[in-house]
Design an enzyme around this catalytic site. Structure first.
Site, short mmCIF file in Angstrom:
data_model
loop_
_atom_site.label_atom_id
_atom_site.label_comp_id
_atom_site.label_asym_id
_atom_site.label_seq_id
_atom_site.Cartn_x
_atom_site.Cartn_y
_atom_site.Cartn_z
N SER A 168 0.66 -1.21 -0.01
CA SER A 168 -0.16 -0.09 0.01
C SER A 168 1.06 1.66 -0.21
O SER A 168 2.11 1.34 0.42
CB SER A 168 -0.58 0.03 1.38
OG SER A 168 -1.30 1.68 1.81
N TYR A 226 -2.26 -1.68 10.72
CA TYR A 226 -2.19 -1.79 9.25
C TYR A 226 -1.28 -1.81 8.08
O TYR A 226 -0.30 -2.25 8.25
CB TYR A 226 -3.38 -1.98 9.01
CG TYR A 226 -3.66 -1.74 7.74
CD1 TYR A 226 -3.43 -2.84 7.60
CD2 TYR A 226 -3.34 -0.74 7.12
CE1 TYR A 226 -3.93 -2.78 5.42
CE2 TYR A 226 -3.56 -0.84 5.11
CZ TYR A 226 -3.96 -1.77 4.89
OH TYR A 226 -3.97 -1.88 3.09
N LYS A 248 2.01 -3.95 6.21
CA LYS A 248 2.51 -3.95 4.82
C LYS A 248 3.69 -3.66 4.55
O LYS A 248 4.54 -3.76 4.10
CB LYS A 248 1.36 -2.63 3.98
CG LYS A 248 0.58 -2.89 4.22
CD LYS A 248 -0.03 -4.20 3.38
CE LYS A 248 -1.36 -4.72 3.06
NZ LYS A 248 -1.71 -5.92 2.60
P1 NAD Z 1 -10.83 -7.42 1.31
O1 NAD Z 1 -10.72 -7.66 2.37
O2 NAD Z 1 -12.43 -7.36 -0.12
O3 NAD Z 1 -10.16 -8.29 0.64
C1 NAD Z 1 -9.14 -9.44 0.82
C2 NAD Z 1 -9.59 -11.14 1.74
O4 NAD Z 1 -9.07 -11.36 2.16
C3 NAD Z 1 -11.33 -11.00 1.98
O5 NAD Z 1 -11.99 -11.21 1.12
C4 NAD Z 1 -11.08 -11.88 3.30
O6 NAD Z 1 -11.95 -12.55 3.45
C5 NAD Z 1 -9.34 -12.51 2.62
N1 NAD Z 1 -9.35 -13.19 4.02
C6 NAD Z 1 -8.21 -11.54 4.33
N2 NAD Z 1 -7.51 -12.67 5.67
C7 NAD Z 1 -7.71 -14.07 5.07
C8 NAD Z 1 -6.84 -14.89 5.27
N3 NAD Z 1 -6.28 -15.75 7.20
N4 NAD Z 1 -6.57 -16.21 5.26
C9 NAD Z 1 -7.46 -15.89 3.57
N5 NAD Z 1 -8.15 -15.51 3.43
C10 NAD Z 1 -8.75 -14.06 4.23
O7 NAD Z 1 -10.01 -6.43 0.15
P2 NAD Z 1 -9.29 -5.76 -0.59
O8 NAD Z 1 -9.91 -3.89 -0.79
O9 NAD Z 1 -9.43 -6.45 -1.45
O10 NAD Z 1 -7.62 -5.87 0.03
C11 NAD Z 1 -6.85 -6.43 -1.30
C12 NAD Z 1 -5.49 -6.24 -0.49
O11 NAD Z 1 -4.88 -5.38 -0.67
C13 NAD Z 1 -5.24 -6.89 1.04
O12 NAD Z 1 -4.41 -7.45 1.11
C14 NAD Z 1 -5.79 -4.80 1.28
O13 NAD Z 1 -4.45 -5.22 2.59
C15 NAD Z 1 -4.53 -4.38 0.06
N6 NAD Z 1 -4.62 -3.00 -0.54
C16 NAD Z 1 -6.08 -2.26 -0.02
C17 NAD Z 1 -6.27 -0.96 -0.29
C18 NAD Z 1 -7.93 -0.77 -0.33
O14 NAD Z 1 -8.44 -0.01 -0.55
N7 NAD Z 1 -8.78 -1.58 -0.55
C19 NAD Z 1 -5.03 -0.28 -0.72
C20 NAD Z 1 -3.96 -0.92 -0.46
C21 NAD Z 1 -4.02 -2.05 -0.41
#
Ligand code: NAD
Ligand code: UDP
Length: 343
Positions: free
Chosen positions: A125, A150, A154
């Protein structure tokens, strides 16, 4: 075509990436514990792509089940999205975040190494840049001055992956630093489905637009920016998903560890986003101006040069399209996936 294991593939960014992978002919294996997603998304992904998806309900910290998945499936590369992502929840329960995100990643990497699967794309991120440099952020700027657990997960995972690569340079790893993903697939079948009241700006706006929430609170209008509200680099989630395919092509054909920003390079203020959303949706967004939210930086946007030059990645969709697609998704799915409607 290669087989790609996608952890967190049922989530917001993961599901859109699975669609792009399937459309490009990859075989996809989703591993998700559905802690922040709904299994019905799997049907939606299949509906959009007209392809079958293999999926496992598995927590990436569950060594035995994950190992069995690696044993029983041919896996060429992993895209690792699984993680918890709420800043506020991470402040209330840091150990949960360290365990889920960091221990989960270590477990995944151990099993990858055991089965000689050494190609990995990881979701990091822009938050890792913290407040020590000024935008536009480029990949060589210092990282680590993060303000919450959080963000720290990362940063720590990036460091763990660097050490892993140093110890075993047969690995090929790309770390992607996302800016602010919004939007949804054009079909309106998949999109962001936060549980409870959204923390993020776009899902909050879409819920105000459909009357589910009364008004938005703009967190501060006294920043040193063009209109006093915070500036962010919003990127369409489908563009972001396509960035993963570019990263995948690179790791499939080379070894190394690289870091890339995925953003558009353009910053928009909260007020600009509201205005654009109103034009795209034809809806008035009621808002009030409130206090600054602790930890928010005034201005964040990417330097996209490295991703453009090395990966050939350039985001295509503009803010209007991001707003239109977010609104379509919300209108078709008033309660996200919670209603379990078959569209
Ligand atoms: P999201 O919560 O929609 O998707 C994450 C998925 O991971 C979910 O389906 C959840 O059920 C699954 N998950 C969580 N912990 C788990 C575990 N221990 N075992 C198996 N599955 C697990 O989030 P997103 O927005 O799709 O983000 C995806 C990734 O990108 C994350 O790592 C998040 O930190 C990163 N990210 C997101 C953003 C944002 O703004 N959405 C920005 C920067 C980074
Ligand atoms: N924001 C806001 N009201 C909200 C949610 C967010 O004014 O209800 C602002 C927030 O201060 C930030 C921008 O919108 O400047 C984007 O916030 P978001 O939580 O979506 O993403 P972040 O950049 O914090 O990861």
């Amino acid at each position: 075509m290669s087989n790609i294991l996608v952890t967190g593939g049922a989530g917001f960014i993961g599901s859109h990436t699975c669609v792009e992978l399937l459309n490009a002919g990859y075989e996809v294996i989703i591993v998700d514990n559905f802690s922040n997603s709904n299994p019905m998304i799997l049907d939606r992904i299949e509906k959009i792509t007209n392809r079958k998806v293999k999926s496992f309900n598995c927590d990436i910290r569950d060594e035995n089940t994950l190992e069995k998945i690696f044993k029983e499936n041919k896996i060429d590369a992993v895209i690792h999205f699984a993680g918890l992502k709420s800043v506020s929840e991470s402040c209330q329960n840091p150990l949960l975040y360290f365990d889920n995100n960091i221990v989960g990643t270590i477990n995944l990497c151990k099993i990858m190494q055991k089965f000689s699967v050494k190609k990995l794309v990881f979701s990091s991120s822009a938050t890792v840049y913290g407040d020590t440099s000024l935008p536009p952020y480029n990949e060589n700027m210092p990282t680590g001055s993060v303000s919450n657990p959080y963000g720290r997960t990362k940063y720590f995972i990036e460091k763990i992956l660097e050490d892993l690569y140093k110890s075993d340079n047969k690995f090929s790893i790309i770390i992607l630093r996302y800016f602010n993903p919004i939007g949804a697939h054009e079909s309106g079948l998949i999109g962001e489905s936060p549980s409870g009241i959204p923390n993020n700006l776009m899902p909050y706006i879409t819920q105000v637009a459909i009357g589910k929430l009364d008004h938005l609170t703009v967190f501060g209008n006294d920043y040193d920016t063009k209109d006093g509200s915070c500036i962010r680099d919003y990127i369409h989630v489908v563009d972001l998903a396509k960035g993963h395919l570019k990263a995948l092509s690179k790791i499939m054909s080379s070894q190394g560890l690289d870091v890339y920003n995925l953003g558009t390079g353009k910053g928009y203020s909260v007020f600009e986003l509201i205005k654009e959303f109103e034009i795209a949706s034809g809806k008035k967004i009621n808002y009030i101006v409130g206090e600054r939210r602790s930890g928010d930086l005034p201005c964040v946007y990417a330097d996209t040069t490295k991703a453009e030059e090395d990966l050939g990645f350039k985001a295509k969709f503009d803010l209007r399209k991001m707003c239109e697609d977010s609104f379509r998704w919300q209108t078709k799915n008033i309660n996200g996936f919670e209603d379990n409607i078959t569209l």
